[in-house]
Design an enzyme around this catalytic site. Structure first.
Site, PDB file in Angstrom:
ATOM      1  N   TYR A 155       0.842  -1.209   0.000  1.00 24.07           N
ATOM      2  CA  TYR A 155       0.000   0.000   0.000  1.00 24.07           C
ATOM      3  C   TYR A 155       0.880   1.264   0.000  1.00 24.07           C
ATOM      4  O   TYR A 155       0.619   2.218  -0.742  1.00 24.07           O
ATOM      5  CB  TYR A 155      -0.887  -0.051   1.241  1.00 24.07           C
ATOM      6  N   LYS A 159       0.983   4.179  -2.806  1.00 26.85           N
ATOM      7  CA  LYS A 159       0.668   5.585  -2.508  1.00 26.85           C
ATOM      8  C   LYS A 159       1.870   6.494  -2.787  1.00 26.85           C
ATOM      9  O   LYS A 159       1.701   7.644  -3.216  1.00 26.85           O
ATOM     10  CB  LYS A 159       0.198   5.734  -1.060  1.00 26.85           C
ATOM     11  N   ILE A 188      -8.275   8.240   9.138  1.00 25.54           N
ATOM     12  CA  ILE A 188      -9.614   8.809   8.975  1.00 25.54           C
ATOM     13  C   ILE A 188     -10.641   7.738   9.338  1.00 25.54           C
ATOM     14  O   ILE A 188     -10.475   6.560   8.964  1.00 25.54           O
ATOM     15  CB  ILE A 188      -9.827   9.262   7.498  1.00 25.54           C
TER      16      ILE A 188
END
Ligand SMILES: NC(=O)c1ccc[n+]([C@@H]2O[C@H](COP(=O)([O-])OP(=O)(O)OC[C@H]3O[C@@H](n4cnc5c(N)ncnc54)[C@H](O)[C@@H]3O)[C@@H](O)[C@H]2O)c1
Length: 247
Positions: A155, A159, A188
Site C-alpha cells: 500500500y 501511494k 480517517i
C-alpha cells in the site's frame, strides 16, 4: 466555493472518504459521475447525491479494468459533455508483514491504488485537454506513501507511486491549465480503519497531536479547496490532512 455547472468524477465513492467528497461537491452545485466496486453502494451513494438536488451518474466497476474505465468515461461524456474535476479516490489495503506478503496482495494493492489512478488520469486528462477548459485532478495518497508503514509495504509503495505520478502529471499538464495535486490523509474514521487491529489503532492515535482520527468530511474539505478557483496556482502539491501526525 461553488461548483455550479462543473462535472466531477469521483472514483470509489460508494462509502467513506469518496462518498463524503461526492456529497460535498453535490452540495456546492456540481454534477457527479461516481463509481464503486459494488452496485449497491454505488447506486445508494448516487441516490444520496440526487436527494441533494444534483445530477448523478453511477457505475459499479473495478478501477483497474481498462475496458471498464473506457466505457465509464464514454458514458460520462455522453451524459455531461465535459468533465472539469477528477478525484482518484478508490483505494484498498491488503496488509501483511513484508516477509509474509503474497504476490497477489502486492499486485492487488498496486492495481487498485496506482494502476486505477493511472487509467482514470490518462483518459480524463486527454479529454480535459481536448475540451480546452483546463481542469483539476486530485489524487488520494496517504501518510503511508510518505512515511511507510509496517505491514503495508504494498500500500505504501502504491501511494508513494501516486505521489510521484501526481508530480509528474503536474509538470506535464500545467500548460494546459490542468493542476494535479495529492491529498495525503492520516487516519480517517472509515470502514478501512475499522478493519485495523485495535492495538495498532491505539498506537497510532497516541502519535497524533490532534489526539483523534480525522473525518471523511475533513478530507473532503481539502479536496474541494484544491478543486476550487482559490487553488489555481497550487500544482504538484501534497496536502497532508493528518492532524499533525507527520510533524
Ligand atoms: N481511511 C483512512 O484512514 C485513509 C487514510 C489515508 C488514505 N486513505 C485513502 O483514501 C481513499 C478512500 O479510503 P476509505 O477509507 O474511504 O476506504 P473505504 O474502504 O471506506 O472505501 C473505498 C471505496 O473504494 C471503492 N473501491 C475499492 N476497490 C475498488 C475498485 N477496484 N474499483 C472501484 N472502486 C473500488 C469501494 O467500493 C469503496 O466505495 C483510499 O484511496 C485510501 O487509500 C484512507
Amino acid at each position: 466555493m461553488t461548483f455550479q455547472d462543473k462535472t466531477v468524477v469521483v472514483t470509489g465513492a460508494g462509502r467513506g472518504i469518496g462518498k463524503a467528497i461526492a456529497l460535498a461537491f453535490a452540495r456546492q452545485g456540481a454534477n457527479l459521475a461516481i463509481n464503486a466496486l459494488h452496485q449497491e453502494t454505488a447506486s445508494a451513494a448516487a441516490g444520496e447525491i440526487q436527494a441533494i438536488g444534483a445530477q448523478a451518474q453511477w457505475a459499479a466497476l473495478d478501477v483497474s479494468d481498462e475496458q471498464a474505465v473506457t466505457q465509464f468515461a464514454d458514458q460520462v461524456f455522453e451524459k455531461f459533455g465535459a468533465v472539469h474535476i477528477l478525484v482518484n479516490n478508490a483505494g484498498i489495503t491488503r496488509d501483511n508483514l513484508f516477509l509474509r506478503m503474497k504476490t497477489e496482495q502486492w499486485d492487488e494493492a498496486l492495481a487498485v491504488n496506482l494502476r486505477g489512478a493511472f487509467l482514470f488520469t490518462r483518459i480524463f486528462a486527454r479529454r480535459m485537454i481536448r475540451q480546452k477548459t483546463g481542469g483539476r485532478i486530485i489524487n488520494m495518497a496517504s501518510v503511508a506513501g510518505e512515511a511507510g508503514n509496517p505491514g503495508q509495504a504494498n500500500y505504501s509503495a502504491a501511494k508513494a507511486g501516486v505521489i510521484a505520478m501526481t508530480k509528474s502529471c503536474a509538470r506535464e499538464f500545467g500548460h494546459y491549465g490542468i493542476t494535479v495535486n495529492a491529498v495525503a490523509p492520516g487516519l480517517i474514521e472509515t470502514d478501512m480503519i475499522r478493519s485495523m487491529e485495535q492495538a495498532a489503532v491505539d498506537y497510532v492515535r497516541k502519535k497524533i497531536p490532534a489526539g483523534r482520527f480525522g473525518t471523511p468530511e475533513e478530507v473532503a474539505d481539502a479536496v474541494l479547496f484544491l478543486a476550487s478557483d482559490s487553488a489555481s496556482y497550487i500544482n504538484g502539491a501534497v496536502l497532508r490532512v493528518n492532524g499533525g501526525l507527520l510533524v
